[in-house]
Design an enzyme around this catalytic site. Sequence first.
Site, mmCIF file in Angstrom:
data_model
loop_
_atom_site.group_PDB
_atom_site.id
_atom_site.type_symbol
_atom_site.label_atom_id
_atom_site.label_comp_id
_atom_site.label_asym_id
_atom_site.label_seq_id
_atom_site.Cartn_x
_atom_site.Cartn_y
_atom_site.Cartn_z
ATOM 1 N N GLU A 1 -9.649 -5.030 -0.158
ATOM 2 C CA GLU A 1 -10.328 -5.258 -1.435
ATOM 3 C C GLU A 1 -9.388 -5.213 -2.634
ATOM 4 O O GLU A 1 -9.788 -5.596 -3.743
ATOM 5 C CB GLU A 1 -11.459 -4.247 -1.638
ATOM 6 C CG GLU A 1 -11.051 -2.867 -2.133
ATOM 7 C CD GLU A 1 -10.591 -1.935 -1.032
ATOM 8 O OE1 GLU A 1 -10.509 -0.712 -1.265
ATOM 9 O OE2 GLU A 1 -10.297 -2.436 0.070
ATOM 10 N N ASN B 1 -4.700 -4.468 0.686
ATOM 11 C CA ASN B 1 -4.498 -3.071 1.076
ATOM 12 C C ASN B 1 -5.076 -2.813 2.452
ATOM 13 O O ASN B 1 -5.327 -3.741 3.224
ATOM 14 C CB ASN B 1 -5.152 -2.146 0.043
ATOM 15 C CG ASN B 1 -6.663 -2.300 0.025
ATOM 16 O OD1 ASN B 1 -7.179 -3.416 0.085
ATOM 17 N ND2 ASN B 1 -7.379 -1.197 -0.037
ATOM 18 N N CYS C 1 -8.041 -1.974 3.297
ATOM 19 C CA CYS C 1 -9.418 -2.435 3.504
ATOM 20 C C CYS C 1 -9.695 -3.781 2.852
ATOM 21 O O CYS C 1 -10.852 -4.159 2.679
ATOM 22 C CB CYS C 1 -10.398 -1.382 2.987
ATOM 23 S SG CYS C 1 -10.172 0.242 3.763
#
Length: 964
Positions: A589, A585, A587
């Site tokens: 994670e 995604n 970021c």
Amino acid sequence: MSLDLHAENASAPIIHLRPESLAAVPSEPAMQIIRRNGKVTPFDSGKIAVAMTKAFLAVEGNTAGASRRVHETVEQLTADVVTALMRRAGEGRTFHIEDVQDQVELALMRSENQKVARAYVLYREDRARKRAEETIAQASEAPQSAIHVTLTDGSRVRLDSKRLELIVTEACAGLDGVSPAPVLTETQRNLYDGISQDELALASIMAARTLVEQEPNYAYVSARLLLDKLRGEVLSYVHKTSTSASQADMATRYADYFPEYVRTGIAAELLDPELARFDLGRIAAALKPERDLKFQFLGLQTLYDRYFLHVRGKRIELPQAFFMRVAMGLALREIDREAKAIEFYGLLSSFDFMASTPTLFNAGTLRPQLSSCFLTTVSDELDGIFKSIKDNALLAKYSGGLGNDWTPVRGLGAHIKGTNGESQGIIPFLKVANDTAIAVNQGGKRKGAVCAYLETWHVDIEEFLDLRKNTGDDRRRTHDMNTANWVPDLFMQRVQADAEWTLFSPDETADLHDLYGADFKAAYEAYEAKAKAGGLRVCKTVRASDLWRRMLTMLFETGHPWITFKDPCNLRSPQRHVGVVHSSNLCTEITLNTSADEVAVCNLGSVNLLNHVGSKGIDRAKLKRTVTSAVRMLDNVIDINFYTIPEARRSNLRHRPVGLGLMGFQEALQLQRIPIASNDAVSFADLSMEAISYHAIEASADLAAERGAYPSFAGSLWSKGILPIDSVELLAEARGALDLDRSSTLDWDRLRNKVKSAGMRNSNVMAIAPTATISNICGVSQSIEPNYQNLFVKSNMSGDFTVVNDFLVRDLKTRGLWDEVMVSDLKYFDGSVGQIDRIPDDLKALYATAFEIDSVWLIEAAARRQKWIDQSQSLNLYIANPSGKKLDALYRLAFNRGLKTTYYLRSRSATHVEKSTLKGTDGKLNAVSVTSAISHAPIIVPAAPDLEGVKACRIDDPDCEACQ
């Protein structure tokens, strides 16, 4: 010892300087001094020399040898001070007495006369305290204030000095190391007749902020003063009368205000009318007004600016109402929803757990889009490409962060059958996606943000690496979009073998997109053979190590693309039976399946690890309670959520993934006296994540027993009793080996049996997000990050904020080392304690900052966490003096330890904290505007961190989604 510069009745100096001794002092044309009583007197450099001489002799004694040395030193320092003053003066030649003393203090420290500087600093502190006490005494004795305050309707009333003193005193209550006196003194300096209500509120807030760098607890004082302004704003709007309340008043007024707030929010079409059907009396009685005092200024200011509901710019939410609104929004479909709302409120308002930003924004509103992350796959057709861009806009509108998988789109030069032409590749479309993300800015709450992923075998990979460069054709650049490499294991193996690597266009090798592990290797090698035989239209062969070097070079120069690993994400995915993970995604994670008819969705929240750790380790009982409630809250999001596109709803209801993470890891270490660069820190990362993982999996299994397993559970790794700690072996088997500690401490056999029998409510349970904003709200360090600096200026969409490591300050106070000289030293050394000689070695190790530690320690800790996590973690890496060799070793280690993803590469910036001892407020304050009426106060803005050239990601850049 009398050291007050330009005092009217200064006593004779202990030794006298001959006039010729000041020959080096620059001329003083028309220079004047504003004394504290407002009187203007001529500038006299001799008085500076006198004051410094007294300071030296008070410390070193009055021997003949000392006097000679003092004479020579003072002569030079006086010249330095006058030169500095003239340089700062510009066209003006008038200085406040405090300006002069600041320069004297700075000259003493720069000349390394630390003992003298310390004596001078302590003297100033003592005199400032006495003056403040005298000011308060005089104010209390004054029969009536001469200052009038202009109200919002234009009328004027006399300043209520007693209330001002009450509010400031109340703001300081119960806090160590703070006093109302300096706040009131600085506030009164900035008052004038006719001051507006907003300016009056600003004056006290700004006054407290000037003191944060000296005493971190003034961050709480500033927050409490902002609370007073907020209370006035909220109560006057909700009750439709001009009203104000102290914190003590709110013990009774919160319960009266809350039902009115709900009615006001519903009438303004902000709140879901369903909230009015709760037992509002029971709900209001559960509010805890005293928890308003838990905020530091950065946290409350962030809520004020971006989270609290408002009507035409007027806030209607107080902090506890805000948390209860979110809790009620998450409890809407519970059987005893009042009880669950109160339970959820307890977690949020105590900062034990915090939901993600979209949940905080939208829970309990008419558009409850509560999910954090959306992952999409872009199809290889024009309609599909532009549908994906439209979906990005719809998903971003309500605060979703986006990850787009662009690998299926054919590359540059590929054949287009419909037009018998050649494709322009993915780059032009990425430019459109970039501009769409900027256009949809989530209502001004935070910037639209998207990350594009491309697999390393795609023929456009080389141009993809250049997207963030500041040079070249701007039509082929995406200056705002994040980018990431989706790297197969086979590529890394080719790099290590210094072998060739072949690039393909996916219209000719479509199945590679959905393959991983041994299947990918077999198909890839077959396509390589086909390409060598001339059977492919578009292909290119490069050295794998050359491409790897270029990936690392671009990562360093532009901060992108990030390095993420395809095979670990898929081999360890609990949902490998129903699809493929094609990207992460925004970021890095989240690792969920995507396809043409499924947009992956994840719902995030984070445990505040600091609140669950004591000096002796983890409070397991409390952690279990928190995690159990948190997983229930996240699961509720899935059913309550407002979905903007059907593909997201379909995916979320079918798989029900959530992502429980953590924050405050650094403080949890410091509380236990564990340096982050140590084996003990790596072990604690292992133990803490094991505990969170165990309780999160069990909570989801318990929910499955209560509510049913998620629909696609059958065939998953969970259904086979393969938990995240077990899926490590799947990766090890595929690679032939994996150098990773697999030890455990809890009863995992019991939990495996429970999961197999009861099922899981959620396909995925854990993911460690950056938590940049919610950690600000809770007043802890973000996520799993090391301390960036121990004293620095943090920038975000709410402004610039001085941040001081209060754990360090507490330790320095205990050892008698905390004073203004130490503050100045921390500024001078950019928040680092490593170069300050008087700080003991054990504290230097404990408070080592991000660029002082080897990022190898961060990777080792992340690897130990990763074995317990079914998704991934936002892992930033720091490197102070980058080189190609260091970067290569670092990212190869991340791969070899089995990490799924990495995030930003951070480089050291060129400038950090303003190296000045001037006391001023930091940054901008959005709650009320700074006007010229109070601009005479000395305001120095410490420099926000910046980059030296173009190197990786700038720390705390307000444009960087990781920092929001």
